[in-house]
Enzyme design. Structure first.
Site, PDB file in Angstrom:
ATOM      1  N   HIS A  99      -8.869   3.836  -2.442  1.00  0.00           N
ATOM      2  CA  HIS A  99      -7.515   3.335  -2.192  1.00  0.00           C
ATOM      3  C   HIS A  99      -7.047   2.391  -3.307  1.00  0.00           C
ATOM      4  O   HIS A  99      -6.887   1.190  -3.088  1.00  0.00           O
ATOM      5  CB  HIS A  99      -7.491   2.633  -0.840  1.00  0.00           C
ATOM      6  CG  HIS A  99      -6.157   2.130  -0.393  1.00  0.00           C
ATOM      7  ND1 HIS A  99      -4.957   2.690  -0.811  1.00  0.00           N
ATOM      8  CD2 HIS A  99      -5.810   1.104   0.442  1.00  0.00           C
ATOM      9  CE1 HIS A  99      -3.955   2.036  -0.248  1.00  0.00           C
ATOM     10  NE2 HIS A  99      -4.442   1.060   0.501  1.00  0.00           N
ATOM     11  N   CYS A 110       0.804  -1.221   0.000  1.00  0.00           N
ATOM     12  CA  CYS A 110       0.000   0.000   0.000  1.00  0.00           C
ATOM     13  C   CYS A 110       0.840   1.276   0.000  1.00  0.00           C
ATOM     14  O   CYS A 110       0.314   2.368  -0.222  1.00  0.00           O
ATOM     15  CB  CYS A 110      -0.942  -0.002   1.188  1.00  0.00           C
ATOM     16  SG  CYS A 110      -2.126  -1.361   1.186  1.00  0.00           S
ATOM     17  N   CYS A 137     -13.869   1.605   6.624  1.00  0.00           N
ATOM     18  CA  CYS A 137     -12.896   0.795   5.884  1.00  0.00           C
ATOM     19  C   CYS A 137     -12.698   1.377   4.493  1.00  0.00           C
ATOM     20  O   CYS A 137     -13.668   1.740   3.820  1.00  0.00           O
ATOM     21  CB  CYS A 137     -13.385  -0.648   5.746  1.00  0.00           C
ATOM     22  SG  CYS A 137     -13.784  -1.466   7.307  1.00  0.00           S
ATOM     23  N   SER A 138     -11.444   1.451   4.050  1.00  0.00           N
ATOM     24  CA  SER A 138     -11.196   1.929   2.685  1.00  0.00           C
ATOM     25  C   SER A 138     -11.698   0.889   1.685  1.00  0.00           C
ATOM     26  O   SER A 138     -11.573  -0.312   1.914  1.00  0.00           O
ATOM     27  CB  SER A 138      -9.706   2.194   2.478  1.00  0.00           C
ATOM     28  OG  SER A 138      -8.946   1.023   2.691  1.00  0.00           O
TER      29      SER A 138
END
Length: 397
Positions: A347, A81, A216-217
């Site tokens: 994301h 990430c 939550c992404s």
């Protein structure tokens, strides 16, 4: 030699399969926007680090070819990430090291629908083959293993630990989601642009207790790009009014501290983040007190709270009270994630770190429109990837 961002661009982040496009279409859109923002032609670019996680080998070349066929070196970057910020860091290093006066950092991701796996070649179903097996081993030993998405599970268990240790409440965790969804209403690039109350956040479907869906992404498609140049390039091309200085930048990886305590809190990244932030503060001579605007890695609401503490915005265990006080939104001490953050902006892994830099560049130039942070002069970006990398970048107009 100093390095400056003089152009940024990004696509709107989208739910996978919403838009009929390929990763090279995303890269063309974001890269072209960054070049246009800088007033730079692709023929002037001397190096191109490209970040992505889920596309095939040499996808960076395929993406960059959409911008031009100049023979420029293209580097494929994957750091989970933290991939986007790693590509940006390479761009800065190329400039500061005198390897190139004009470098394009590019990041993108075309993701599959559904929750992110655990990092193994099979999507994470077999943690024995996963590069984050050690991290999930910590979780399994402390909490067992439940049938919920693995990344939500390890961060959700970190949230449970924080609640048990410091009295952090579910409402404080939900306040992170409410803040970031509220911020994204004014961001046309955000995947979600709906505001929610704390009660609505709490009432959403539980992913892994205490985390609900709106904390939550999401999985996302999208791309971002930044043109990074030397001081002499800024001066010779008259780009002073576009230039945002990369004052300091640091990357850290896991140390023994990540695993010694046997807690999910330490396994999900605060020791890395704390060390990277301290390096940046030491190099720049600045501190958390000097920051105006922050884009940080809120992959889950608990990670925003953990990162407040790692960056020195508050003391250990005080982050729940900090967000509840309003200190991290408009009218508070800092504005954190004016873009909506990962939770609401989205994301796409390879793009996230560069998109953070794009938002800060717009903020520091005063070009963020209705989400503009008043008198923003110093900004900090924080991007992490389990397994592990943390990148902290300090920017100044």
């Amino acid at each position: 030699m100093k390095a400056y961002i003089v152009g940024v661009g990004m696509t709107k982040f989208e739910k996978p399969e919403t838009r009929d496009w390929q990763y090279w279409d995303m890269a063309r859109e974001a890269g072209s926007a960054a070049l246009a923002d800088a007033g730079v032609r692709y023929e002037q670019v001397q190096q191109v680090p490209v970040g992505y996680c889920f596309q095939a080998s040499t996808a960076g070349q395929r993406a960059a070819y959409e911008l031009g066929l100049t023979g420029v070196p293209v580097y494929n970057v994957n750091n989970n990430c933290a991939t986007g910020s790693t590509a940006l860091m390479m761009a800065r290093q190329f400039v500061e090291g005198g390897i190139g006066d004009c470098v394009l950092a590019l990041g993108f991701e075309k993701m599959a629908r559904g929750a992110l796996g655990g990092g193994g070649s099979d999507g994470g179903a077999d943690f024995r083959t996963s590069p984050v097996a050690r991290h999930y081993g910590i979780m399994a030993a402390a909490h067992g293993f439940e049938m919920s998405p693995p990344t939500a599970q390890i961060f959700g268990n970190a949230a449970r630990e924080h609640m048990d240790r410091y009295g952090t409440t579910e409402a404080q965790l939900a306040a992170v989601g409410a803040k970031n969804h509220r911020h994204s209403v004014n961001n046309p690039y955000a995947q979600f642009q709906d505001a929610y109350t704390v009660d609505e956040i709490l009432a959403a479907r539980t992913i892994h207790r205490p985390l609900t869906k709106l904390q939550c992404s999401p999985t996302s498609d999208g791309a971002a790009a930044a043109v990074v140049v030397s001081e002499r390039f800024v001066e010779s091309h008259g780009l002073g009014d576009r230039a945002v200085e990369i004052v300091a930048q640091a990357m850290t990886t896991d140390t023994g501290e990540s695993f010694a305590s046997g807690t999910c809190i330490d396994a999900v990244g605060p020791p890395m983040s704390r060390a990277a932030a301290q390096q940046v503060y030491d190099t720049s001579g600045l501190s958390a007190a000097d920051l105006d605007v922050i884009e940080l890695h809120d992959c889950f609401s608990i990670n925003e709270l953990l990162t407040y503490e790692a960056l020195g915005l508050c003391g250990e265990g005080e982050s729940g009270k900090l967000v509840e006080s309003g200190a991290t939104t408009y009218g508070g001490r800092w504005v954190v994630n004016p873009s909506g953050g990962l939770i609401s902006k989205g994301h796409p892994l390879g793009a996230t770190g560069i998109a953070q830099a794009a938002e800060l560049t717009w903020q520091l130039r005063g070009e963020a429109g209705p989400r503009q942070v008043a008198d923003a002069r110093v900004g900090l970006a924080h991007n992490i990837g389990l397994g592990g990398a943390a990148v902290v970048t300090l920017l100044r107009r």
